[in-house]
Design a protein around this motif. Structure first.
Motif, short mmCIF file in Angstrom:
data_model
loop_
_atom_site.label_atom_id
_atom_site.label_comp_id
_atom_site.label_asym_id
_atom_site.label_seq_id
_atom_site.Cartn_x
_atom_site.Cartn_y
_atom_site.Cartn_z
N UNK A 163 0.83 -1.20 0.00
CA UNK A 163 0.00 0.00 0.00
C UNK A 163 0.87 1.26 0.00
N UNK A 164 1.94 1.24 0.80
CA UNK A 164 2.85 2.38 0.85
C UNK A 164 3.54 2.60 -0.48
N UNK A 165 3.89 1.50 -1.16
CA UNK A 165 4.55 1.63 -2.45
C UNK A 165 3.61 2.27 -3.47
N UNK A 166 2.33 1.89 -3.42
CA UNK A 166 1.36 2.50 -4.33
C UNK A 166 1.29 4.00 -4.08
N UNK A 167 1.22 4.40 -2.82
CA UNK A 167 1.16 5.81 -2.49
C UNK A 167 2.42 6.55 -2.95
N UNK A 168 3.58 5.91 -2.76
CA UNK A 168 4.83 6.53 -3.19
C UNK A 168 4.87 6.72 -4.70
N UNK A 169 4.45 5.74 -5.44
CA UNK A 169 4.46 5.86 -6.89
C UNK A 169 3.44 6.89 -7.36
N UNK A 170 2.36 7.02 -6.66
CA UNK A 170 1.38 8.05 -7.01
C UNK A 170 1.96 9.45 -6.75
N UNK A 171 2.73 9.57 -5.67
CA UNK A 171 3.41 10.85 -5.40
C UNK A 171 4.39 11.17 -6.51
N UNK A 172 5.18 10.17 -6.93
CA UNK A 172 6.13 10.39 -8.02
C UNK A 172 5.39 10.78 -9.30
N UNK A 173 4.26 10.18 -9.54
CA UNK A 173 3.47 10.55 -10.71
C UNK A 173 2.98 11.99 -10.59
N UNK A 174 2.60 12.39 -9.40
CA UNK A 174 2.16 13.77 -9.20
C UNK A 174 3.26 14.78 -9.45
N UNK A 175 4.53 14.38 -9.21
CA UNK A 175 5.65 15.30 -9.44
C UNK A 175 5.85 15.61 -10.92
N UNK A 176 5.21 14.85 -11.80
CA UNK A 176 5.34 15.15 -13.23
C UNK A 176 4.54 16.40 -13.61
N UNK A 177 3.71 16.89 -12.71
CA UNK A 177 3.00 18.15 -12.90
C UNK A 177 3.51 19.14 -11.85
N UNK A 178 4.26 20.13 -12.30
CA UNK A 178 4.95 21.07 -11.41
C UNK A 178 4.11 22.33 -11.30
N UNK A 179 3.77 22.71 -10.05
CA UNK A 179 2.93 23.86 -9.79
C UNK A 179 3.76 24.96 -9.11
N UNK A 180 3.25 26.18 -9.18
CA UNK A 180 3.94 27.32 -8.57
C UNK A 180 3.85 27.21 -7.05
N UNK A 181 4.99 27.33 -6.34
CA UNK A 181 4.95 27.21 -4.87
C UNK A 181 4.34 28.44 -4.20
N UNK A 182 4.45 29.63 -4.85
CA UNK A 182 3.92 30.87 -4.27
C UNK A 182 3.36 31.73 -5.39
N UNK A 183 2.68 32.78 -5.03
CA UNK A 183 2.26 33.79 -6.00
C UNK A 183 3.39 34.80 -6.18
N UNK A 184 3.65 35.18 -7.42
CA UNK A 184 4.73 36.12 -7.70
C UNK A 184 5.04 36.18 -9.18
N UNK A 185 6.21 36.71 -9.49
CA UNK A 185 6.63 36.83 -10.88
C UNK A 185 7.62 35.71 -11.20
N UNK A 186 7.37 35.02 -12.31
CA UNK A 186 8.23 33.92 -12.71
C UNK A 186 9.24 34.40 -13.74
N UNK A 187 10.42 33.81 -13.71
CA UNK A 187 11.49 34.24 -14.59
C UNK A 187 11.55 33.45 -15.89
N UNK A 188 12.73 33.51 -16.52
CA UNK A 188 12.97 32.80 -17.78
C UNK A 188 13.31 31.35 -17.47
N UNK A 189 12.70 30.45 -18.21
CA UNK A 189 12.88 29.02 -17.95
C UNK A 189 14.29 28.56 -18.31
N UNK A 190 14.81 27.65 -17.50
CA UNK A 190 16.12 27.07 -17.74
C UNK A 190 16.06 25.89 -18.70
N UNK A 191 14.87 25.43 -19.03
CA UNK A 191 14.71 24.29 -19.94
C UNK A 191 13.52 24.56 -20.85
N UNK A 192 13.60 23.99 -22.03
CA UNK A 192 12.52 24.15 -23.00
C UNK A 192 11.85 22.81 -23.26
#
Length: 427
Positions: free
Chosen positions: A177-206
């Motif tokens: 069960x823990x492994x399922x939860x861990x893999x779901x967390x890793x899957x969630x990391x494939x969608x990166x969200x803004x940690x705070x509100x503010x101004x975002x800069x120039x991306x380091x990757x395209x």
């Protein structure tokens, strides 16, 4: 006597008439020379006209209650500068923002290829299903063995084995069960969200790049919160000690804790002053032994988001206010081998040179701790001056920032000398 020589007539004194005439002419010439020489001597003995007095600019010593400011150089930061990191590796599939624009907290920024992580979730879920099946079998075996053991139909070791298998199956299910939860967390990391509100800069990757593992980008961007804007600045160790002692003295004299944490002024690289005052929000715990500086951080309201992180900043803070401080224009001060001097012009135009002890600079003025008094006239043109000479001072006005305003001779504020002073200068 020869019959051919004529007798020469003589004067009554025995001199000839021609000699007497020559003597008379010489006497007249000598008399004229003597008269001319007397005139020259008489003319030379008359006093020459008095030379004009040297006219110089002077200014009155300014006396006022003077705030003593500290100027510190620093750099602007976001009040929160948070890097945007990828926690998993993979191909960058999408960027969902405009570089250099404002983003909101939890807004989607990047997506990474999720297929490998989706497969791992499915694999983990399969392992969990298997563990649940094993647990069900172990529980059924235990349920059969336990009544038989109570009837002594099976040995105690059989019961212990059934209990152990059940508990092991229970642990396997929890692990799966823990492994399922861990893999779901890793899957969630494939969608990166803004940690705070503010101004975002120039991306380091395209899009299309592999990210998440060095040497490929790990930090993809950063989000800076610019309202309020933060400024980090430092003071040297000597300034820190002087300021700390001053604040302690004020605390003892007033009975209240004094500080310079409010009313800070921010000046930008182009000389403009930020319209909003700031205040100190933090300080370092120790003096940096490598640089000998002590670091502060201050926040300034920045609702227009005009000031960005990374800009040059100059901070002004009032450290103290000196009552009745004496100030003179900087151009009135001369220095010789570390000795600071000021030429003071008296009411009679007499020049006096004084050694002075100086304080801090305030714009184009310099605070004088000792050596002069309020209202005295100090010379601004001291190159040709020497102690004891008499000059014709011309008073000029001094602005609040030390700017010199030209005066004109004969105006109400100008200083004048009497005829007796002119004769004194001539002598």
């Amino acid at each position: 006597m020869s019959p051919h020589r004529r007798p020469v007539p003589r004067t009554s004194r025995g001199a000839s008439p021609s000699l007497s005439k020559a003597f008379s002419k010489a006497s007249s010439a000598a008399l004229l020379f003597a008269v001319g020489l007397g005139c020259l001597v008489a003319c030379d003995s008359a006093a020459p006209p008095a030379p004009p007095l040297l006219e110089i600019q002077v200014a009155r010593v300014v006396q006022r209650d003077q705030p003593i400011e500290m100027v510190m150089v620093g750099e602007t930061l976001g009040s929160a500068d948070v890097p945007v990191r990828t926690r998993v590796e993979g191909e960058l599939l999408g960027m969902h923002f405009l570089e250099g624009r404002d983003v909101e907290q939890n807004q989607l920024l990047y997506t990474i290829d999720p297929e490998p992580y989706e497969a791992r979730v499915v694999e983990a879920e399969g392992a969990l299903a298997e563990a649940i099946t094993h647990l069900a079998k172990a529980k059924a075996d235990l349920d059969r063995v336990r009544p038989l053991a109570e009837l002594n139909a099976v040995s105690q070791s059989d019961l212990d084995s059934a209990v152990a298998q059940y508990e092991a199956a229970l642990g396997s299910r929890q692990s799966a069960q823990a492994r399922v939860e861990q893999e779901q967390i890793q899957l969630g990391y494939t969608r990166i969200h803004s940690p705070i509100s503010g101004r975002i800069g120039i991306s380091e990757a395209q899009t299309g790049e592999f990210v998440g593992r060095s040497p490929n980008p790990v930090v993809l961007n950063f989000v800076s919160q610019t309202d309020p804007i933060r400024v980090r600045f430092s003071i040297d160790e000597r300034t820190y000690l002087r300021l700390a002692r001053r604040l302690r003295e004020l605390a003892k004299s007033t009975g209240e804790e004094s500080n310079m944490s409010e009313g800070l002024e921010l000046t930008l690289a182009d000389g403009s002053v930020h319209p909003h005052p700031g205040f100190v929000v933090g300080a370092d715990a120790a003096v940096d032994p490598k640089t000998g500086t002590f670091t502060f951080e201050a926040d300034f309201a920045n609702p227009e988001a005009f000031v960005l992180a990374g800009q040059f900043a100059r901070i002004r803070a009032v450290a103290e206010t000196r009552e009745g401080a004496l100030l003179v224009p900087r151009i009135a001060i001369s220095e010789l081998q570390g000795d600071f001097r000021i030429f003071v012009v008296g009411a009679d135009g007499q020049v006096e040179m004084r050694s002075v002890e100086l304080g801090p600079e305030i714009d184009r003025l310099r605070l004088v701790r000792s050596g002069i008094g309020p209202g005295e006239l100090v010379a601004l043109d001291f190159i040709k001056l020497r102690p004891g000479m008499t000059v014709k001072p011309r008073i000029v006005s001094v602005g609040d920032d030390g700017t010199i305003v030209e005066g004109t001779p004969g105006e109400a504020g100008s200083a004048t000398l009497s005829d007796g002073d002119s004769a004194k200068q001539a002598g």
